[in-house]
Write an enzyme that holds these catalytic residues in place. Sequence first.
Site, PDB file in Angstrom:
ATOM      1  N   LYS A  79      -7.237 -43.805  70.768  1.00 29.24           N
ATOM      2  CA  LYS A  79      -7.022 -44.289  72.135  1.00 29.24           C
ATOM      3  C   LYS A  79      -6.016 -45.434  72.129  1.00 29.24           C
ATOM      4  O   LYS A  79      -6.033 -46.281  71.228  1.00 29.24           O
ATOM      5  CB  LYS A  79      -8.353 -44.740  72.718  1.00 29.24           C
ATOM      6  N   SER A 161     -12.999 -44.010  80.523  1.00 26.87           N
ATOM      7  CA  SER A 161     -11.556 -44.147  80.481  1.00 26.87           C
ATOM      8  C   SER A 161     -10.899 -43.475  79.265  1.00 26.87           C
ATOM      9  O   SER A 161      -9.673 -43.469  79.147  1.00 26.87           O
ATOM     10  CB  SER A 161     -11.187 -45.635  80.464  1.00 26.87           C
ATOM     11  N   SER A 185     -17.395 -45.105  78.726  1.00 28.39           N
ATOM     12  CA  SER A 185     -16.028 -44.567  78.636  1.00 28.39           C
ATOM     13  C   SER A 185     -15.802 -43.592  77.496  1.00 28.39           C
ATOM     14  O   SER A 185     -14.751 -42.968  77.427  1.00 28.39           O
ATOM     15  CB  SER A 185     -15.020 -45.719  78.523  1.00 28.39           C
TER      16      SER A 185
END
Length: 501
Positions: A79, A161, A185
């Site tokens: 990420k 996210s 997330s």
Amino acid sequence: MNRHIQLGIKELGAYYRNGTLNPQVVTDFALDDAVKLKSLNAFIRLMPEKALHQAKESTFRFQEKKPLTPLDGVTIAIKDNFCTKDVQTTCASRMLEDFKPPYNATVCERLMEAGAVLIGKTNLDQFAMGSGTVDSIYGPTKNIWSENLTSDDGWRITGGSSGGSATAVASGICFAAIGSDTGGSTRNPASYCGVVGLKPTYGLVSRHGLIPLVNSMDVPGIFTRSVNDCALVLNAIAGPDSRDSTTIKTPFKPIELDLEEDIRNIRIGIPKEYHCPGLSQDVQETWIKIADMLEDGGSKVKQVSLPNTSASIFVYSILNQCEVSSNMARYDGIEFGLRADEESSTEQLYAKSRAEGFNTVVKTRILTGNFFLLRKNYEKYFEKALKVRRLIANDFDEVFKSTDVLLTPTTLSEAPLYKDFSSQSNRDQCAIQDFCTQPANMAGIPAISIPIRLSNNGMPISLQLMSRKLSESTLLKVAAWIEARVDFNCLGNKQIYEARK
């Protein structure tokens, strides 16, 4: 379709050892797939030179019969809020669009030390603030399970996210991915994309190099296509880190899962408060089915209560925004972040840099957090939220005296269509989507989302398991037992997608 993507990490290692495959070939396939499937928008940027170099070194180790760990030669995505040395780390925001860290996050460092091949940085909501992966400056990430990926209103969100990482795994581009989890997330997109998503105990995995959102809740998360693969990644990245004072100092004992796991006499709790408004019939039926399956398998299943759950989302929202306002203060255009073209005054430079660098979601959370932290509001909001957070944590402590694992929904429904999701505000989206996930972050306990079946619309439905701190072994054991019996195919839609191209 590249058949090796159907393999688990242990099976892949066996193919490497007998020479059927080698890391260079698998890395080439991963990079090619990332380009072929670029319309999903899973990646912000690929790292082909670094990845191919790591793959070449891994191939040599297997030729010498000296692999480093079970992750040697395994393709993994990161990420884009984890620092990667000399590679842009943007948090999907203009504020950090040109930031190249001079060091690696501990998670990245440990994966490379284990021999993993890091292929690229994945998409996210800006600064990890969101539950859809739709607020990135690089555009939204699309769910591989969508009925129609080409229509403007026919595709579904990935959740957030960490939606880019979830999609990278669900689409078969790589074998595992790293996300972050502040209020769900990792588990939220894992649920929507039909993959395994683990949030470890707070402090079990180092946050060094993870650009902070909420320091007291942020945890690096793991995406894989199986529970066993998840355990292998956790074994590589968990453990104390002298550079992160919040890591647990006790050495981590690697987890090994038995294919014939026995769950007899494990106590399973069903929290009644998670039967909440908005829970879809598909999810509720799946929840009941798995509870019955566990009971038939010998577990002791009973209803339990977490009485402060109803206050959890309000407490989370207050504490999240207070810590966001503190963490975002460093981005002033002078020390860190985008510097606007402004010379009239320092104050104007700050204001213009932040206006240009942050999106509306980030700016709203900063303003709201500052409001909560005003002297006249501090006791009314921030201190009171901390007290209720303690009550929420105490609820979990109390319930784990009589249970080993809690079984709940992960999300209240299947992945929404983008057109429906985007009609709500970011705050409302998070309040709905994070209802079942964020209490675990406030209590610091481990939680995992595992895919169970498809909904009537052909979308993944997942459930969540939670357990007491540092009981990842029990958590993964129960998850693996369920996984073996539902036999969900995490790659079921890749063939459909490629046939449509």
